[in-house]
Write an enzyme that holds these catalytic residues in place. Structure first.
Site, PDB file in Angstrom:
ATOM      1  N   HIS A 235       3.970 -12.474  -5.880  1.00  0.00           N
ATOM      2  CA  HIS A 235       2.847 -12.645  -4.945  1.00  0.00           C
ATOM      3  C   HIS A 235       2.325 -14.085  -4.955  1.00  0.00           C
ATOM      4  O   HIS A 235       1.109 -14.315  -4.967  1.00  0.00           O
ATOM      5  CB  HIS A 235       1.745 -11.646  -5.315  1.00  0.00           C
ATOM      6  CG  HIS A 235       0.904 -11.213  -4.160  1.00  0.00           C
ATOM      7  ND1 HIS A 235      -0.102 -11.982  -3.645  1.00  0.00           N
ATOM      8  CD2 HIS A 235       0.934 -10.088  -3.419  1.00  0.00           C
ATOM      9  CE1 HIS A 235      -0.673 -11.338  -2.648  1.00  0.00           C
ATOM     10  NE2 HIS A 235      -0.061 -10.194  -2.483  1.00  0.00           N
TER      11      HIS A 235
ATOM     12  N   GLN B  24       6.991  -9.072   3.308  1.00  0.00           N
ATOM     13  CA  GLN B  24       5.604  -8.963   3.735  1.00  0.00           C
ATOM     14  C   GLN B  24       5.099 -10.392   3.910  1.00  0.00           C
ATOM     15  O   GLN B  24       4.993 -11.141   2.935  1.00  0.00           O
ATOM     16  CB  GLN B  24       4.777  -8.212   2.669  1.00  0.00           C
ATOM     17  CG  GLN B  24       3.314  -8.019   3.034  1.00  0.00           C
ATOM     18  CD  GLN B  24       3.071  -6.844   3.985  1.00  0.00           C
ATOM     19  OE1 GLN B  24       3.950  -6.001   4.172  1.00  0.00           O
ATOM     20  NE2 GLN B  24       1.898  -6.779   4.586  1.00  0.00           N
TER      21      GLN B  24
ATOM     22  N   TYR C 266       1.176 -17.610  -3.483  1.00  0.00           N
ATOM     23  CA  TYR C 266       0.543 -18.070  -2.244  1.00  0.00           C
ATOM     24  C   TYR C 266       0.968 -19.522  -2.034  1.00  0.00           C
ATOM     25  O   TYR C 266       0.575 -20.397  -2.801  1.00  0.00           O
ATOM     26  CB  TYR C 266      -0.984 -18.057  -2.377  1.00  0.00           C
ATOM     27  CG  TYR C 266      -1.655 -16.715  -2.296  1.00  0.00           C
ATOM     28  CD1 TYR C 266      -1.496 -15.758  -3.301  1.00  0.00           C
ATOM     29  CD2 TYR C 266      -2.505 -16.404  -1.242  1.00  0.00           C
ATOM     30  CE1 TYR C 266      -2.151 -14.541  -3.225  1.00  0.00           C
ATOM     31  CE2 TYR C 266      -3.162 -15.185  -1.157  1.00  0.00           C
ATOM     32  CZ  TYR C 266      -2.976 -14.255  -2.164  1.00  0.00           C
ATOM     33  OH  TYR C 266      -3.635 -13.054  -2.095  1.00  0.00           O
TER      34      TYR C 266
ATOM     35  N   HIS D 126      -0.629  -2.553  -4.608  1.00  0.00           N
ATOM     36  CA  HIS D 126      -0.044  -3.444  -5.620  1.00  0.00           C
ATOM     37  C   HIS D 126      -0.082  -2.862  -7.038  1.00  0.00           C
ATOM     38  O   HIS D 126      -0.431  -3.561  -7.996  1.00  0.00           O
ATOM     39  CB  HIS D 126      -0.764  -4.792  -5.612  1.00  0.00           C
ATOM     40  CG  HIS D 126      -0.553  -5.611  -4.368  1.00  0.00           C
ATOM     41  ND1 HIS D 126       0.585  -5.549  -3.600  1.00  0.00           N
ATOM     42  CD2 HIS D 126      -1.357  -6.552  -3.757  1.00  0.00           C
ATOM     43  CE1 HIS D 126       0.486  -6.409  -2.589  1.00  0.00           C
ATOM     44  NE2 HIS D 126      -0.670  -7.010  -2.645  1.00  0.00           N
TER      45      HIS D 126
ATOM     46  N   ARG E  11       0.804  -1.234   0.000  1.00  0.00           N
ATOM     47  CA  ARG E  11       0.000   0.000   0.000  1.00  0.00           C
ATOM     48  C   ARG E  11       0.831   1.275   0.000  1.00  0.00           C
ATOM     49  O   ARG E  11       1.891   1.332   0.638  1.00  0.00           O
ATOM     50  CB  ARG E  11      -0.934   0.016   1.218  1.00  0.00           C
ATOM     51  CG  ARG E  11      -2.013  -1.036   1.125  1.00  0.00           C
ATOM     52  CD  ARG E  11      -2.850  -1.158   2.376  1.00  0.00           C
ATOM     53  NE  ARG E  11      -3.816  -2.236   2.195  1.00  0.00           N
ATOM     54  CZ  ARG E  11      -3.520  -3.526   2.298  1.00  0.00           C
ATOM     55  NH1 ARG E  11      -2.304  -3.906   2.622  1.00  0.00           N
ATOM     56  NH2 ARG E  11      -4.445  -4.442   2.077  1.00  0.00           N
TER      57      ARG E  11
ATOM     58  N   GLU F  22       6.373 -12.058   0.515  1.00  0.00           N
ATOM     59  CA  GLU F  22       6.685 -11.100  -0.550  1.00  0.00           C
ATOM     60  C   GLU F  22       7.933 -10.319  -0.154  1.00  0.00           C
ATOM     61  O   GLU F  22       7.876  -9.418   0.678  1.00  0.00           O
ATOM     62  CB  GLU F  22       5.506 -10.143  -0.738  1.00  0.00           C
ATOM     63  CG  GLU F  22       4.197 -10.838  -0.988  1.00  0.00           C
ATOM     64  CD  GLU F  22       3.005 -10.000  -0.557  1.00  0.00           C
ATOM     65  OE1 GLU F  22       2.908  -8.826  -0.964  1.00  0.00           O
ATOM     66  OE2 GLU F  22       2.177 -10.505   0.213  1.00  0.00           O
TER      67      GLU F  22
END
Ligand code: BGC
Length: 380
Positions: A208, A317, A210, A134, A109, A345
């Site tokens: 990104h 992150q 997962y 993002h 952000r 991240e």
């Protein structure tokens, strides 16, 4: 591990390009291309498939520079795909969660989408409450990247290039970003970033993916054991915007200096966990100097899969999938539930341009942006 330098065989079978590298120790890595899907505007998206001699297979598409799958063995040799994703291009076009993508120009952000650079104020696209997230409304995760099969450090590699025009999503400067993916026979997924600009801008992309080391769609990640080499994290406000300080992890659920189960403290009565709805924070790596270092390890006891994250970046992150709610229908029609995967991240800290004490994310003409992150898989 032998050096991959001997035979570079590059040939075409039908429309499929195959690149095979054989090293001195007879280990090989192949990379080939196939059609993946067609966008509504008629653009054909390609998929690139890497395979090595140690049962690792990685698929990447040139839409969003997305890592579609990472297949690796567990301790008994059973293969699973350990990242969330979709079965077709439509899934990725509609995806709201950035599965596997390169996010940018700036990951995470930016407060109210505003920043100043060289005395000029910029207003970026707002796409997350009152903030920019993002890269904006059509970030790099929704772009078609130009693919090139190449070689990097003696290994077959996929170079994906995206030229982000001046003013895109509010960012200044024509920015050229190259993301190069490689796999090795040590079961590493290696990601190299290279960027240049023609006007001062800000750049902080990341991958990104997962991860669920039990396999995508196989339960939650609360039993995964995490270690982060960080004495400090950057606390956030209600909007998940960093307050600007570094806070010690000691005595808090943010302490992953020694391996800890993610689920052990995730629901603790802790102010930061409440605002993040779980873990959704940036950790500040110890002794950062821009060289490649081990920052994070992740272990899943039942499969025995172990992942090590090496990076040149100053932070990570760690997002524990708190916004997954079963509405993303992924590969094999599996609904991805709450906390069924996590992101690691690697990047500069969120909202860096608005916090002068954070390492700078400014890129100027004539400078070269270079970062590297490696996700390495093994078992124990
Ligand atoms: C952020 C989350 C966000 C998610 C989007 C993560 O990188 O930290 O706050 O909701 O991406 O899927």
């Amino acid at each position: 591990m032998g050096l991959y330098m001997n035979k570079l065989i590059n040939f075409i079978v039908g429309s499929t390009l195959i690149l095979l590298i054989t090293g001195c120790d007879d280990k090989s890595i192949s990379l080939y291309e196939e059609d993946y899907g067609v966008l509504d505007n008629g653009i054909l998206i390609k998929q690139y498939i890497f395979e090595n001699d140690n049962q690792m297979k990685v698929k990447i598409i040139n839409y969003g520079a997305i890592v579609v799958s990472i297949e690796v063995p567990d301790k008994k040799g059973k293969i699973n795909d350990v990242v969330l994703g979709y079965d077709s291009i439509d899934g990725y076009v509609q995806d709201p969660s950035y599965f596997g993508a390169i996010v940018g120009r700036v990951g995470n952000r930016i407060s109210k989408g505003k920043f100043s650079l060289d005395g000029k104020d910029y207003a970026l696209a707002i796409n997350n409450n009152e903030n920019h997230l993002h890269g904006g409304i059509q970030g790099f995760n929704k772009k078609v990247w130009t693919p090139e099969i190449t070689e990097s450090n003696g290994l077959p590699a996929l170079k994906l290039t995206y030229l982000s025009p001046d003013g895109e999503e509010g960012y200044p400067g024509n920015l050229n970003l190259e993301v190069t993916y490689t796999i090795s026979n040590k079961n590493e997924l290696i990601i190299d970033y290279f960027g240049t600009t023609d006007k001062a801008t800000i750049l902080n992309p990341t991958n990104h993916s997962y991860f669920n080391l039990s396999g995508a769609g196989n339960g939650d990640i609360l039993d995964h054991v995490l270690k982060i080499n960080a004495d400090y994290f950057t606390p956030v406000d209600k909007g998940l915007i960093p307050l600007g300080n570094h806070e010690s992890v000691l005595g808090t659920p943010m302490d992953f200096l020694n391996p800890k189960k993610i689920g052990e403290r995730i629901n603790n009565d802790d102010n930061q966990l409440k605002v993040g709805l779980g873990y959704d924070h940036n950790w500040v790596f110890n002794n950062w100097d821009g060289t490649l270092k081990l920052g994070v390890t992740l272990f899943e006891p039942e499969s025995g899969r172990f992942m090590e994250v090496f990076t040149t970046e100053p932070g990570v992150q760690f997002y524990s999938g708190n916004f997954l709610d079963g509405t993303n229908i992924g590969k094999n029609q599996k609904a991805y539930q709450y906390r069924s995967a996590l992101c690691l991240e690697t990047d500069h800290f969120p909202d860096s341009q608005n916090n002068s004490n954070f390492p700078s994310v400014v890129l100027r003409p004539g400078e070269e942006y270079k970062q590297k992150t490696i996700y390495q898989f093994s078992t124990k």
